[in-house]
Design a protein around this motif. Structure first.
Motif, short mmCIF file in Angstrom:
data_model
loop_
_atom_site.label_atom_id
_atom_site.label_comp_id
_atom_site.label_asym_id
_atom_site.label_seq_id
_atom_site.Cartn_x
_atom_site.Cartn_y
_atom_site.Cartn_z
N THR A 29 2.57 0.72 -6.27
CA THR A 29 2.64 1.13 -5.04
C THR A 29 2.93 2.51 -5.09
O THR A 29 1.94 3.54 -4.55
CB THR A 29 3.43 0.54 -3.84
N LEU A 30 3.83 3.05 -5.49
CA LEU A 30 4.39 4.49 -5.46
C LEU A 30 3.60 5.38 -6.64
O LEU A 30 3.15 6.21 -6.21
CB LEU A 30 5.85 4.52 -6.05
N ILE A 31 3.07 4.79 -7.51
CA ILE A 31 2.34 5.52 -8.45
C ILE A 31 0.98 5.51 -8.01
O ILE A 31 0.34 6.80 -8.00
CB ILE A 31 2.08 4.64 -9.92
N GLN A 32 0.34 4.60 -7.41
CA GLN A 32 -0.89 4.67 -6.83
C GLN A 32 -1.02 5.49 -5.51
O GLN A 32 -1.95 6.08 -5.33
CB GLN A 32 -1.25 3.30 -6.48
N GLY A 33 0.10 5.46 -4.79
CA GLY A 33 0.20 6.40 -3.67
C GLY A 33 0.24 7.75 -3.60
O GLY A 33 0.25 8.31 -2.65
N SER A 34 0.86 8.24 -4.69
CA SER A 34 1.26 9.96 -4.48
C SER A 34 1.06 10.38 -5.93
O SER A 34 1.12 9.46 -6.84
CB SER A 34 2.56 9.51 -3.95
N GLU A 35 1.14 11.46 -6.04
CA GLU A 35 1.06 12.27 -7.43
C GLU A 35 2.47 12.40 -7.70
O GLU A 35 3.33 12.94 -7.40
CB GLU A 35 0.37 13.55 -7.03
N ILE A 36 2.58 11.89 -9.07
CA ILE A 36 4.00 11.72 -9.83
C ILE A 36 3.80 13.09 -10.93
O ILE A 36 2.89 13.01 -11.55
CB ILE A 36 4.24 10.60 -10.43
#
Length: 380
Positions: free
Chosen positions: A256-263
């Motif tokens: 969810t985090l990786i897909q939802g924002s630019e890391i």
């Protein structure tokens, strides 16, 4: 050593040669192809993107041969440098037409498409307002000190003068409230944004501020994903670096985090023993599959220092270094096994706040992270 046996040396040799245009080894980049033996010589194709200069192609070729020599192969090496696409073109000319390939699937099943429908639709990448750089700290398994590294990295970055946030994304086992010695409640602004709680100069958010400490979090995947999104995207962050303490593994919260924002960078934490390394490797491959820049490896509990100054390698020796070498990444720091470091977490006073040798190790880690992920230039 004959050429047949030398084929097995190609992988370890190629993992030590960096791709000049990428952030990985030439082995992981798939540049070494079709290893074979012919006329007593070790032969293979070296596939280069068309952006490579002639000098870069020569440098990579020479470096790979040099690594093979250092591993003990003294026979003939015959590399065949090729431009990307040329091999495919030759094969196509030799084979009958084939039907078009099926649509490209997700790098990780379930990230888009019907699998996401029942959870409220696909997660869309959104810019994080108030966050300049997003750094995640991950591990393949629990108990390796990932939260210790996260909290101390955040504090060490803050001591370098940056504005820093710390997000505890471990919904089932939040540790931030204890390790930063702070608690809720979390206040919400009129525009429904959660206000991070300040602790040791760090802006902090955790599900532990919302759910009572003694209450078990018994949530299904969709609820976990929704909470991670809220903590990340519906918070009033105002930071240079946001450090995210991911839960162990490669599940819903991570995707969810990786897909939802630019890391902008990922740090993988492991301990030296084989079982931890095996799990940490899954974290490395997850970030590689999803095109997240991997900053390097932190080896925790690397050794125990005895009173006479000698080191006892309680959990084995050099595992983090071997893993970093194999996957072509940096070993950022080796943290010793120290009771004071454990005590600092229990007391909620991160070791990075001090001035001893442990604090200096976290300062080194913060320096490397800030160097690898610099802040964007201020607009003129």
């Amino acid at each position: 050593m004959n050429a047949e046996n030398a084929i097995s040396l190609l992988e370890p040799a190629a993992t030590k040669v960096r791709d000049p245009l990428g952030n990985s080894s030439i082995w992981l980049a798939g540049m070494v192809q079709r290893p074979r033996v012919a006329e007593g010589a070790l032969r293979f194709d070296l596939v280069f993107k068309r952006e490579y200069t002639k000098e870069q192609r020569h440098t990579v070729t020479d470096a790979l041969i040099s690594e093979l020599r250092s591993l003990g192969y003294a026979g003939d090496v015959v590399p065949f440098p090729r431009l990307e696409g040329s091999i495919a073109a030759e094969k196509k000319a030799q084979q009958p037409p084939t039907p078009p390939p099926p649509p490209k699937s997700d790098p990780v099943p379930g990230m888009t498409g019907k699998g996401m429908g029942p959870h409220g639709g696909p997660v869309q990448k959104q810019p994080l307002v108030g966050v300049k750089r997003l750094i995640v700290v991950a591990s393949g398994k629990g108990g390796v000190g990932k939260s210790t590294v996260s909290t101390n990295l955040a504090v060490a970055l803050s001591r370098k003068g940056f504005r820093v946030g710390l997000l505890d994304a471990d919904v089932y086992g939040p540790s931030l409230p204890k390790m930063m010695h702070t608690q809720g409640p979390v206040y919400v602004t009129e525009d429904e944004k959660m206000v991070p709680i300040m602790a040791h100069g760090i802006q902090c958010l955790s599900v532990g501020f919302i759910v009572p400490e003694e209450e078990a979090v018994i949530w299904r995947g969709p609820m976990v994903m929704d909470m991670v999104r809220r903590l990340l995207q519906r918070a009033a962050w105002d930071v240079d670096y946001l450090v995210v303490d991911l839960p162990p593994g490669t599940g819903d919260a991570q995707l969810t985090l990786i897909q939802g924002s630019e890391i902008h960078g990922a740090v993988v934490v492991t301990t030296p023993q084989d079982v931890a390394l095996a799990d940490a490797i899954r974290g490395v491959t997850m970030f590689r599959k999803l095109d997240v820049p991997l900053l390097g490896i932190v080896e925790n509990m690397a050794y125990y220092e005895l009173p006479d100054g000698t080191r006892d390698y309680v959990f084995g020796r050099g595992g983090g270094r071997r893993m970093a070498d194999k996957y072509g990444v940096d070993l950022l720091v080796e943290l010793p096994l120290r009771s004071a470091l454990r005590q600092s977490g229990d007391d909620g006073v991160p070791a990075a706040l001090g001035d001893d040798s442990t604090a200096k190790l976290f300062a080194s880690l913060a320096e490397q992270v800030a160097t690898k992920v610099p802040l964007p230039a201020d607009p003129a």
